[in-house]
Design a protein around this motif. Structure first.
Motif, PDB file in Angstrom:
ATOM      1  N   UNK A 352     -35.041  22.654   5.246  1.00  0.00           N
ATOM      2  CA  UNK A 352     -34.964  21.851   6.465  1.00  0.00           C
ATOM      3  C   UNK A 352     -36.381  21.462   6.881  1.00  0.00           C
ATOM      4  N   UNK A 353     -36.732  20.191   6.711  1.00  0.00           N
ATOM      5  CA  UNK A 353     -38.097  19.745   6.988  1.00  0.00           C
ATOM      6  C   UNK A 353     -38.467  19.906   8.458  1.00  0.00           C
ATOM      7  N   UNK A 354     -37.500  19.696   9.343  1.00  0.00           N
ATOM      8  CA  UNK A 354     -37.787  19.832  10.773  1.00  0.00           C
ATOM      9  C   UNK A 354     -38.105  21.283  11.123  1.00  0.00           C
ATOM     10  N   UNK A 355     -37.317  22.231  10.584  1.00  0.00           N
ATOM     11  CA  UNK A 355     -37.593  23.647  10.836  1.00  0.00           C
ATOM     12  C   UNK A 355     -38.950  24.045  10.274  1.00  0.00           C
ATOM     13  N   UNK A 356     -39.252  23.559   9.087  1.00  0.00           N
ATOM     14  CA  UNK A 356     -40.534  23.891   8.453  1.00  0.00           C
ATOM     15  C   UNK A 356     -41.705  23.400   9.305  1.00  0.00           C
ATOM     16  N   UNK A 357     -41.589  22.168   9.826  1.00  0.00           N
ATOM     17  CA  UNK A 357     -42.645  21.625  10.682  1.00  0.00           C
ATOM     18  C   UNK A 357     -42.775  22.435  11.972  1.00  0.00           C
ATOM     19  N   UNK A 358     -41.646  22.871  12.519  1.00  0.00           N
ATOM     20  CA  UNK A 358     -41.681  23.692  13.732  1.00  0.00           C
ATOM     21  C   UNK A 358     -42.368  25.026  13.495  1.00  0.00           C
ATOM     22  N   UNK A 359     -42.130  25.626  12.324  1.00  0.00           N
ATOM     23  CA  UNK A 359     -42.759  26.918  12.042  1.00  0.00           C
ATOM     24  C   UNK A 359     -44.266  26.781  11.911  1.00  0.00           C
ATOM     25  N   UNK A 360     -44.706  25.643  11.378  1.00  0.00           N
ATOM     26  CA  UNK A 360     -46.144  25.416  11.286  1.00  0.00           C
ATOM     27  C   UNK A 360     -46.750  25.274  12.679  1.00  0.00           C
ATOM     28  N   UNK A 361     -46.078  24.534  13.554  1.00  0.00           N
ATOM     29  CA  UNK A 361     -46.562  24.398  14.936  1.00  0.00           C
ATOM     30  C   UNK A 361     -46.538  25.743  15.649  1.00  0.00           C
ATOM     31  N   UNK A 362     -45.515  26.521  15.390  1.00  0.00           N
ATOM     32  CA  UNK A 362     -45.414  27.856  15.989  1.00  0.00           C
ATOM     33  C   UNK A 362     -46.593  28.724  15.560  1.00  0.00           C
ATOM     34  N   UNK A 363     -46.874  28.744  14.269  1.00  0.00           N
ATOM     35  CA  UNK A 363     -47.951  29.582  13.744  1.00  0.00           C
ATOM     36  C   UNK A 363     -49.294  29.201  14.375  1.00  0.00           C
ATOM     37  N   UNK A 364     -49.595  27.913  14.374  1.00  0.00           N
ATOM     38  CA  UNK A 364     -50.889  27.486  14.894  1.00  0.00           C
ATOM     39  C   UNK A 364     -50.959  27.631  16.409  1.00  0.00           C
ATOM     40  N   UNK A 365     -49.816  27.551  17.079  1.00  0.00           N
ATOM     41  CA  UNK A 365     -49.795  27.815  18.512  1.00  0.00           C
ATOM     42  C   UNK A 365     -50.165  29.252  18.822  1.00  0.00           C
ATOM     43  N   UNK A 366     -49.596  30.196  18.057  1.00  0.00           N
ATOM     44  CA  UNK A 366     -49.942  31.606  18.235  1.00  0.00           C
ATOM     45  C   UNK A 366     -51.398  31.865  17.851  1.00  0.00           C
ATOM     46  N   UNK A 367     -51.851  31.200  16.803  1.00  0.00           N
ATOM     47  CA  UNK A 367     -53.248  31.361  16.374  1.00  0.00           C
ATOM     48  C   UNK A 367     -54.216  30.964  17.494  1.00  0.00           C
ATOM     49  N   UNK A 368     -53.959  29.832  18.133  1.00  0.00           N
ATOM     50  CA  UNK A 368     -54.863  29.372  19.186  1.00  0.00           C
ATOM     51  C   UNK A 368     -54.892  30.353  20.358  1.00  0.00           C
ATOM     52  N   UNK A 369     -53.727  30.902  20.709  1.00  0.00           N
ATOM     53  CA  UNK A 369     -53.692  31.870  21.808  1.00  0.00           C
ATOM     54  C   UNK A 369     -54.427  33.159  21.430  1.00  0.00           C
ATOM     55  N   UNK A 370     -54.266  33.592  20.171  1.00  0.00           N
ATOM     56  CA  UNK A 370     -54.968  34.795  19.723  1.00  0.00           C
ATOM     57  C   UNK A 370     -56.477  34.575  19.690  1.00  0.00           C
ATOM     58  N   UNK A 371     -56.868  33.407  19.244  1.00  0.00           N
ATOM     59  CA  UNK A 371     -58.295  33.094  19.150  1.00  0.00           C
ATOM     60  C   UNK A 371     -58.949  33.117  20.530  1.00  0.00           C
ATOM     61  N   UNK A 372     -58.255  32.606  21.545  1.00  0.00           N
ATOM     62  CA  UNK A 372     -58.788  32.627  22.914  1.00  0.00           C
ATOM     63  C   UNK A 372     -59.103  34.042  23.361  1.00  0.00           C
ATOM     64  N   UNK A 373     -58.283  35.000  22.909  1.00  0.00           N
ATOM     65  CA  UNK A 373     -58.397  36.379  23.362  1.00  0.00           C
ATOM     66  C   UNK A 373     -59.228  37.249  22.425  1.00  0.00           C
ATOM     67  N   UNK A 374     -59.734  36.672  21.346  1.00  0.00           N
ATOM     68  CA  UNK A 374     -60.532  37.438  20.393  1.00  0.00           C
ATOM     69  C   UNK A 374     -59.712  38.382  19.545  1.00  0.00           C
ATOM     70  N   UNK A 375     -58.412  38.105  19.370  1.00  0.00           N
ATOM     71  CA  UNK A 375     -57.548  38.976  18.577  1.00  0.00           C
ATOM     72  C   UNK A 375     -57.620  38.592  17.100  1.00  0.00           C
ATOM     73  N   UNK A 376     -58.045  39.533  16.271  1.00  0.00           N
ATOM     74  CA  UNK A 376     -58.016  39.325  14.836  1.00  0.00           C
ATOM     75  C   UNK A 376     -56.617  39.550  14.294  1.00  0.00           C
TER      76      UNK A 376
END
Length: 440
Positions: A352-376
């Motif tokens: 499912x291409x739509x689900x796959x695209x959503x998971x990529x957005x999800x991953x990078x969304x969590x990454x940005x929040x972790x980066x703000x907080x200095x979480x490795x």
């Protein structure tokens, strides 16, 4: 040694059956400058499996090195080769009536060494596997072999009993790295107890998480609780027991799940009995009647201080990111004495291409929040290794530069696992630059 060509993927696979053959493979790879991607059982579910980072790499499959060298129930340790699984180790202990409980992760099909060198975790007293290693044998990229700690002394009676060494400790260089191939490893096991009690708690309100984290964090630090403290969520339990459509067929995440629908969990892994207990969770998003669907799962796993306030903050931040991309918040975490390794897990249909695209957005969304907080990150998929390694930003990424100096000294031809954990040899360093541009 077997060498075969998988024509559908155009990848060579080499499977040595001895360390002598492994040494010959490494020497040949150096001679012809052939990149190798080594793996043990190749499971690594959710992190890319046995996939290499450089096209044209030969897959160096170590599953045929599968000897259990020793299980000692006087000092409670095991010594194994790379191909030994948690299931095999457990069955060996049962067959030989060894009075030990090996720690096991929720999926017992993986390699004991593979899980340990990736800093994987299990359950019970010795759940932090990489902290239970006293001695390991490692083959360097040029085929030379070293033994670490007291095992570097021939016939040392403390080879697998002590982490002390004279001089620098080398074990850490081979966790989540491409600086060598671990060919043998000791792992401390739990003595079989006279009695066992499993304690579980549930909290009626989501906000109760904060006080529970603080209470159990202090109990871990003062030694009251020495075994694994594991928090899991209702969603993860439901994923293991069924599929999403069994509970909810509407659009978006389910907002009406009731804990009373969840049957009792099987806790065998807490006493060291390996299984594939949690594997069904990958099917969560696949409708039962759909033909051609292909289940996949991934996670974002930040390392967070053991603070109820910070854990709640992360849940409150990650929940809307998950829901915005069509999935429920599915999170569990392992408590250590002063930090928590948290798993934001997500499943999807690879077709499912739509689900796959959503998971990529999800991953990078969590990454940005972790980066703000200095979480490795505790661990990462092969596609995200450069992204995660780049978080080590102190002094112009001094940590990464130091590791790559070691890499270039030990592996001047850059043959072993180029790009693993974001560690690139000089020969392939231009590929990292390509990856980094993609993430900008």
């Amino acid at each position: 040694m077997s060498l075969s060509l998988l024509t559908n993927h155009l990848r060579y696979i080499c499977s040595p059956t001895s360390t002598k053959q492994l040494s010959a493979v490494l020497k040949a790879a150096n001679k012809f400058k052939i990149p190798l991607w080594h793996f043990l059982r190749g499971k690594n579910l959710g992190y890319g499996g046995p996939a290499p980072r450089v096209n044209g790499s030969v897959a160096l499959d170590l599953h045929k090195l599968d000897k259990i060298i020793e299980v000692n129930d006087e000092y409670h340790y095991a010594v194994v080769e790379p191909g030994v699984t948690f299931i095999q180790l457990y069955e060996y202990c049962v067959e030989h009536k060894k009075k030990v409980w090996p720690s096991t992760p929720s999926l017992g099909w993986g390699s004991v060494i593979g899980n340990t060198v990736d800093r994987g975790m299990g359950f019970g007293m010795n759940y932090a596997h990489h902290q239970c290693v006293a001695g390991m044998e490692v083959m360097l990229p040029d085929g030379d072999v070293i033994r670490t700690g007291q095992w570097g002394i021939s016939s040392s009676p403390s080879a697998f009993l002590s982490k002390f060494t004279f001089g620098p400790s080398l074990e850490g260089l081979f966790f989540q790295s491409n600086l060598g191939v671990v060919t043998k490893m000791s792992l401390w096991l739990t003595p079989q107890p006279q009695a066992y009690m499993c304690c579980s708690f549930s909290m009626p309100l989501f906000g109760d998480l904060e006080v529970m984290v603080d209470v159990f964090g202090e109990m871990k630090r003062n030694g009251t609780v020495q075994s694994c403290v594991w928090f899991t969520s209702l969603i993860e339990t439901l994923c293991i027991m069924g599929r999403r459509e069994d509970y909810w067929t509407g659009e978006g995440p389910d907002g009406r799940l009731d804990a009373t629908t969840v049957p009792d969990q099987d806790g065998q892994m807490f006493v060291g009995i390996p299984s594939l207990w949690s594997l069904p969770l990958i099917n969560w998003s696949i409708p039962k009647e759909k033909k051609g669907g292909k289940a996949a799962h991934g996670d974002y796993a930040p390392v967070i201080p053991s603070s109820g306030k910070l854990l709640m903050e992360w849940m409150e931040v990650s929940k809307p990111i998950c829901e915005a991309n069509g999935v429920e918040l599915m999170a569990d975490f392992f408590m250590h004495e002063r930090h928590v390794v948290l798993m934001n897990m997500f499943t999807w249909d690879q077709t499912d291409k739509a689900q796959k695209a959503n998971m990529e957005k999800l991953y990078y969304g969590l990454y940005e929040e972790a980066k703000k907080r200095g979480y490795g990150m505790y661990r990462g998929h092969v596609n995200h290794m450069d992204l995660i390694a780049n978080l080590n930003d102190f002094n112009n990424h001094a940590y990464n530069r130091f590791v790559e100096k070691i890499k270039d000294a030990l592996d001047p031809n850059g043959i072993l696992g180029p790009g693993k954990q974001g560690i690139w040899p000089n020969r392939f360093r231009h590929l990292r630059e390509t990856q980094e541009k993609k993430f900008d």
